[in-house]
Design a protein around this motif. Structure first.
Motif, PDB file in Angstrom:
ATOM      1  N   ILE A 176       6.220  -9.874  -1.389  1.00  0.00           N
ATOM      2  CA  ILE A 176       5.663 -10.125  -0.013  1.00  0.00           C
ATOM      3  C   ILE A 176       5.127  -8.891   0.545  1.00  0.00           C
ATOM      4  O   ILE A 176       5.443  -7.827   0.152  1.00  0.00           O
ATOM      5  CB  ILE A 176       7.174 -10.458   1.073  1.00  0.00           C
ATOM      6  N   SER A 177       4.258  -9.060   1.308  1.00  0.00           N
ATOM      7  CA  SER A 177       3.346  -7.878   1.725  1.00  0.00           C
ATOM      8  C   SER A 177       4.460  -6.866   2.718  1.00  0.00           C
ATOM      9  O   SER A 177       5.301  -7.223   3.304  1.00  0.00           O
ATOM     10  CB  SER A 177       2.548  -8.696   2.985  1.00  0.00           C
ATOM     11  N   THR A 178       4.313  -5.745   2.480  1.00  0.00           N
ATOM     12  CA  THR A 178       5.088  -4.777   2.909  1.00  0.00           C
ATOM     13  C   THR A 178       4.379  -4.235   4.280  1.00  0.00           C
ATOM     14  O   THR A 178       4.893  -3.471   4.825  1.00  0.00           O
ATOM     15  CB  THR A 178       5.205  -3.536   1.934  1.00  0.00           C
ATOM     16  N   ASN A 179       3.193  -4.543   4.526  1.00  0.00           N
ATOM     17  CA  ASN A 179       2.356  -4.086   5.651  1.00  0.00           C
ATOM     18  C   ASN A 179       1.667  -5.350   6.338  1.00  0.00           C
ATOM     19  O   ASN A 179       0.536  -5.380   6.162  1.00  0.00           O
ATOM     20  CB  ASN A 179       1.466  -3.101   5.306  1.00  0.00           C
ATOM     21  N   ILE A 203     -10.302   6.238  -1.375  1.00  0.00           N
ATOM     22  CA  ILE A 203      -8.931   5.418  -1.100  1.00  0.00           C
ATOM     23  C   ILE A 203      -8.116   5.642  -2.223  1.00  0.00           C
ATOM     24  O   ILE A 203      -8.341   5.254  -3.337  1.00  0.00           O
ATOM     25  CB  ILE A 203      -9.003   4.245  -0.731  1.00  0.00           C
ATOM     26  N   GLY A 204      -6.761   6.233  -2.081  1.00  0.00           N
ATOM     27  CA  GLY A 204      -6.004   6.172  -3.269  1.00  0.00           C
ATOM     28  C   GLY A 204      -4.961   5.159  -3.289  1.00  0.00           C
ATOM     29  O   GLY A 204      -4.870   4.477  -2.326  1.00  0.00           O
ATOM     30  N   PRO A 205      -4.238   4.975  -4.350  1.00  0.00           N
ATOM     31  CA  PRO A 205      -3.362   3.777  -4.502  1.00  0.00           C
ATOM     32  C   PRO A 205      -2.063   3.858  -3.212  1.00  0.00           C
ATOM     33  O   PRO A 205      -1.738   2.693  -3.025  1.00  0.00           O
ATOM     34  CB  PRO A 205      -2.598   4.219  -5.880  1.00  0.00           C
ATOM     35  N   ALA A 206      -1.578   5.101  -3.029  1.00  0.00           N
ATOM     36  CA  ALA A 206      -0.390   4.852  -2.100  1.00  0.00           C
ATOM     37  C   ALA A 206      -0.888   5.672  -0.809  1.00  0.00           C
ATOM     38  O   ALA A 206      -0.007   6.258  -0.286  1.00  0.00           O
ATOM     39  CB  ALA A 206       0.583   5.625  -2.626  1.00  0.00           C
ATOM     40  N   PHE A 207      -2.061   5.182  -0.114  1.00  0.00           N
ATOM     41  CA  PHE A 207      -2.325   5.985   0.946  1.00  0.00           C
ATOM     42  C   PHE A 207      -1.503   5.739   2.164  1.00  0.00           C
ATOM     43  O   PHE A 207      -1.494   6.284   3.135  1.00  0.00           O
ATOM     44  CB  PHE A 207      -3.910   5.352   1.441  1.00  0.00           C
ATOM     45  N   ASN A 208      -0.623   4.595   2.133  1.00  0.00           N
ATOM     46  CA  ASN A 208       0.188   4.410   3.508  1.00  0.00           C
ATOM     47  C   ASN A 208       1.633   5.025   3.273  1.00  0.00           C
ATOM     48  O   ASN A 208       2.573   4.619   3.880  1.00  0.00           O
ATOM     49  CB  ASN A 208       0.428   2.913   3.645  1.00  0.00           C
ATOM     50  N   HIS A 235      10.282  -4.933  10.675  1.00  0.00           N
ATOM     51  CA  HIS A 235       9.065  -4.501  11.095  1.00  0.00           C
ATOM     52  C   HIS A 235       8.918  -4.616  12.694  1.00  0.00           C
ATOM     53  O   HIS A 235       9.805  -5.338  13.221  1.00  0.00           O
ATOM     54  CB  HIS A 235       7.738  -5.616  10.507  1.00  0.00           C
ATOM     55  N   SER A 236       7.993  -3.930  13.302  1.00  0.00           N
ATOM     56  CA  SER A 236       7.958  -4.180  14.597  1.00  0.00           C
ATOM     57  C   SER A 236       6.546  -3.947  15.008  1.00  0.00           C
ATOM     58  O   SER A 236       5.637  -3.518  14.432  1.00  0.00           O
ATOM     59  CB  SER A 236       8.967  -2.913  15.345  1.00  0.00           C
ATOM     60  N   PHE A 237       6.210  -4.503  16.478  1.00  0.00           N
ATOM     61  CA  PHE A 237       4.827  -4.280  17.001  1.00  0.00           C
ATOM     62  C   PHE A 237       5.032  -4.300  18.433  1.00  0.00           C
ATOM     63  O   PHE A 237       6.103  -4.738  19.047  1.00  0.00           O
ATOM     64  CB  PHE A 237       3.962  -5.423  16.414  1.00  0.00           C
ATOM     65  N   ASP A 278       0.697  -1.569  -0.128  1.00  0.00           N
ATOM     66  CA  ASP A 278       0.047   0.023  -0.062  1.00  0.00           C
ATOM     67  C   ASP A 278       0.855   1.110  -0.219  1.00  0.00           C
ATOM     68  O   ASP A 278       0.307   2.232   0.461  1.00  0.00           O
ATOM     69  CB  ASP A 278      -0.806  -0.064   1.365  1.00  0.00           C
ATOM     70  N   GLY A 279       2.280   1.305  -0.608  1.00  0.00           N
ATOM     71  CA  GLY A 279       3.009   2.339  -0.294  1.00  0.00           C
ATOM     72  C   GLY A 279       4.031   2.447   0.856  1.00  0.00           C
ATOM     73  O   GLY A 279       4.662   3.297   0.868  1.00  0.00           O
ATOM     74  N   THR A 280       3.660   1.318   1.771  1.00  0.00           N
ATOM     75  CA  THR A 280       4.502   1.485   3.071  1.00  0.00           C
ATOM     76  C   THR A 280       6.263   1.563   2.659  1.00  0.00           C
ATOM     77  O   THR A 280       6.388   0.892   1.769  1.00  0.00           O
ATOM     78  CB  THR A 280       4.276   0.076   4.062  1.00  0.00           C
TER      79      THR A 280
END
Length: 633
Positions: free
Chosen positions: A426-429, A202-207, A525-527, A132-134
């Motif tokens: 691979i998922s970036t988010n 919702i735009g293409p690169a919202f993140n 990544h982190s959480f 999503d642009g992450t």
């Protein structure tokens, strides 16, 4: 002699045009200017008022009358002088708000009125992969941006903004300085690429992260001066932008300062903004710019769309037909333009009139942020790609790639095919589901080459026990990609709430190995243990306790070492028990007993159970489901 001949010709032309004191000119410096010489002070001593210093072009723009220009011309560090050209936006053309029927979104995100424009270029399918642009930084060049309070824009991650007209850090309208419409154009283009309001836009690169540059001042003729455009793109580069979206362009003016197709000016080397766009590309920036709305005549394109290796965008309607207003190529040196097309008719976007209003607009200025958003998705998925590789991914997967022409270029872009053009993603988010002291990490792996399931791994760092490695399980195959592509999950447990966990995902297909994020293990990544992140994934969460038929069934131990039972646990997860009973109702196996988080799970049955009919039951709280299996020895 060559230098002075050039200066004489330029100054003769300027004198004949009766240069005013307020008109700005480029002063191009020699290569050794600045090496021990006080060129800035000497220009000012000659009477010049310096507006912009371009390091890329080794030039400054100055306000000066003809007498001052004559004094400047003989300075030893001055190579050439030329007027600063005036410009005009690829103006948006208002369209009726209700001109397109709005449908409910079949995806994890609800795009509202923007559904048709993003669906035509297959953006939702990429968002479904949680790309999503992450991790990408996008720069915007326009006339101002009213973003802070609009419901679809207030949450955008704007890192910084700069007003090159008034030399301050506020790009929305300023009382007493700007006309009411000053920031309207930038507001609609910015919302088109980055807006996010479920059910509305919702735009293409919202993140992605964004930097905003206000580089034009609206006047009676919506005039832009190219030196601010150059200053803006150099500033965006200095901030770290890797994508630039510019819905600005050329116009011919009565004073003769414009560039003209009939003079051969659209050759990729003449216009100042074209040269700056090429330099940005050389520095690793993907520049996406509007073709213009000058109509269908040959060579109606605007600068800097003529630049080589950048992405010039034409406009199509929702049927994929090129809009009549969309400018055409070729360039003066006969390169095909545009490069690609995106929706530019009845594009849904934010309206600056109020914080919850929207509108539709036409124009290549609307197609440009959609295309720039797709470029951001491609670079988000594979950050190592060069600008030319990003351009190739967009062009060679577009719908006219086999026969590009000067109306649509390589055709309407396809975000899904573009992100997979250079290989596995691979998922970036990645998404996180927390419950019962455990965090389920989920991510998509997609490739057009077979994915090696056993190589998909979750690497994470326990706050006290250090580095850990957990296999990820394929829980939902992706049928539109190669074998092994799909949704993978793994569980992280034993981390007290409130502790930070850093992680990355590694995967391999038959061609390559990759990580998410790119650059792991240095990048991660982190959480925080205890949190969930489910945006765009809620539809994947089971609504109820679900038990699937074992596979294979019948189970023949002589032919298969095991049979697999899949089950799904709804939010927020809970204590689960999976038992196997024989035909007389006697429990013969307990396969699962304990907490399981929300999502899909599986367990294998092996062993020496005799032939016969068996029943397996899944229970959690007051819910219970049962299925039957047959074992044949």
């Amino acid at each position: 002699m060559r230098k002075f001949s050039l200066l004489f010709v330029v100054l003769f032309a300027l004198s004949a045009a009766h240069v005013s004191a307020q008109q700005r000119h480029w002063v191009h410096l020699t290569d050794d200017a600045g090496q021990g010489s006080d060129w800035r002070g000497r220009l000012e001593d000659a009477g010049a008022d310096i507006a912009v210093h371009s390091r890329w072009l080794n030039a400054v723009s100055v306000s000066a009358d003809i007498d001052v220009l004559e004094r400047i011309a003989v300075l030893p560090f001055v190579r050439a002088i030329e007027p600063v050209r005036t410009w005009q936006r690829a103006e948006r053309l208002p369209a009726p708000l209700a001109s397109q029927p709005e449908r409910s979104s079949p995806y994890g995100l609800d795009y509202g009125g923007a559904l048709e424009q993003v669906e035509l270029i297959r953006v939702p399918q990429v968002h479904e992969l949680w790309i999503d642009g992450t991790g990408i930084t996008v720069g915007m060049l326009d006339n101002g941006f009213r973003w802070r309070t609009h419901e679809a824009m207030s949450g955008i991650n704007v890192r910084d903004e700069y007003d090159f007209i008034f030399d301050d850090t506020l790009t929305q309208n300023e009382d007493g300085k700007d006309s009411w419409s000053q920031d309207a154009h930038g507001t609609v283009t910015f919302s088109t690429i980055a807006g996010f309001k479920q059910g509305m836009l919702i735009g293409p690169a919202f993140n992605a992260e964004f930097y905003l540059a206000k580089t034009e001042r609206n006047g009676s003729e919506t005039q832009i001066e190219e030196d601010y455009w150059v200053a803006g793109i150099e500033w965006l580069a200095a901030q770290g932008a890797t994508i630039v979206s510019a819905s600005l362009g050329y116009s011919t003016w009565d004073d003769g300062t414009g560039y003209r197709y009939e003079n051969g000016d659209f050759d990729g080397r003449t216009a100042v903004t074209t040269r700056a766009a090429v330099e940005a590309m050389r520095r690793g920036i993907v520049v996406v710019t509007a073709m213009g709305n000058e109509g269908s005549s040959r060579g109606s394109l605007i600068a800097p769309a003529d630049a080589d290796s950048i992405i010039a965008v034409g406009a199509v309607d929702f049927n994929g037909d090129v809009a009549g207003f969309s400018s055409r190529g070729p360039t003066n040196d006969l390169r095909i333009k545009p490069d690609i097309c995106a929706p530019g008719v009845s594009v849904y976007c934010a309206n600056k009139n109020a914080d919850d209003t929207y509108e539709r607009n036409n124009g290549t200025s609307m197609a440009t942020p959609l295309a720039a958003g797709v470029a951001a998705l491609v670079r988000s998925a594979r950050p190592e790609l060069t600008p030319v590789q990003v351009r190739d991914a967009l062009r060679l997967t577009a719908d006219n790639a086999d026969a590009p022409d000067n109306a649509s270029g390589w055709g309407v872009i396809n975000a899904w095919d573009a992100i997979l053009f250079h290989g596995m993603v691979i998922s970036t988010n990645p998404k996180l589901f927390y419950g019962g002291g455990e965090t389920i990490v989920m991510a998509w792996v997609a490739s057009m080459s077979p994915v090696l399931e056993s190589n998909v791994r979750l690497h994470w760092v326990h706050p006290t026990d250090g580095a850990q490695e957990t296999p990820m399980q394929l829980v939902s195959p992706l049928t539109v990609a190669a074998d092994g592509s799909g949704l993978y999950s793994a569980t992280i447990g034993g981390v007290p709430e409130g502790n930070e966990v850093r992680f990355h995902i590694a995967a391999s297909d038959s061609r390559e190995s990759r990580t998410s994020p790119y650059g792991a293990p240095t990048a991660t990544h982190s959480f925080t243990a205890g949190e969930s992140r489910t945006l765009g994934a809620e539809h994947l969460l089971p609504a109820s306790l679900t038990l699937h038929q074992n596979y294979p069934n019948p189970y023949l131990p002589a032919e298969n070492a095991l049979t697999t039972i899949r089950f799904e646990v709804p939010m927020p997860g809970g204590q689960v028990r999976l038992d196997v009973f024989d035909a007389l109702g006697r429990r013969v196996r307990t396969l699962v007993e304990g907490f399981r988080g929300v999502g899909s799970h599986s367990v294998d049955l092996t062993g020496t159970l005799p032939s016969g009919i068996y029943y397996y039951t899944l229970s959690s709280g007051d819910s219970q489901v049962m299925r039957r299996m047959l074992i044949l020895r």
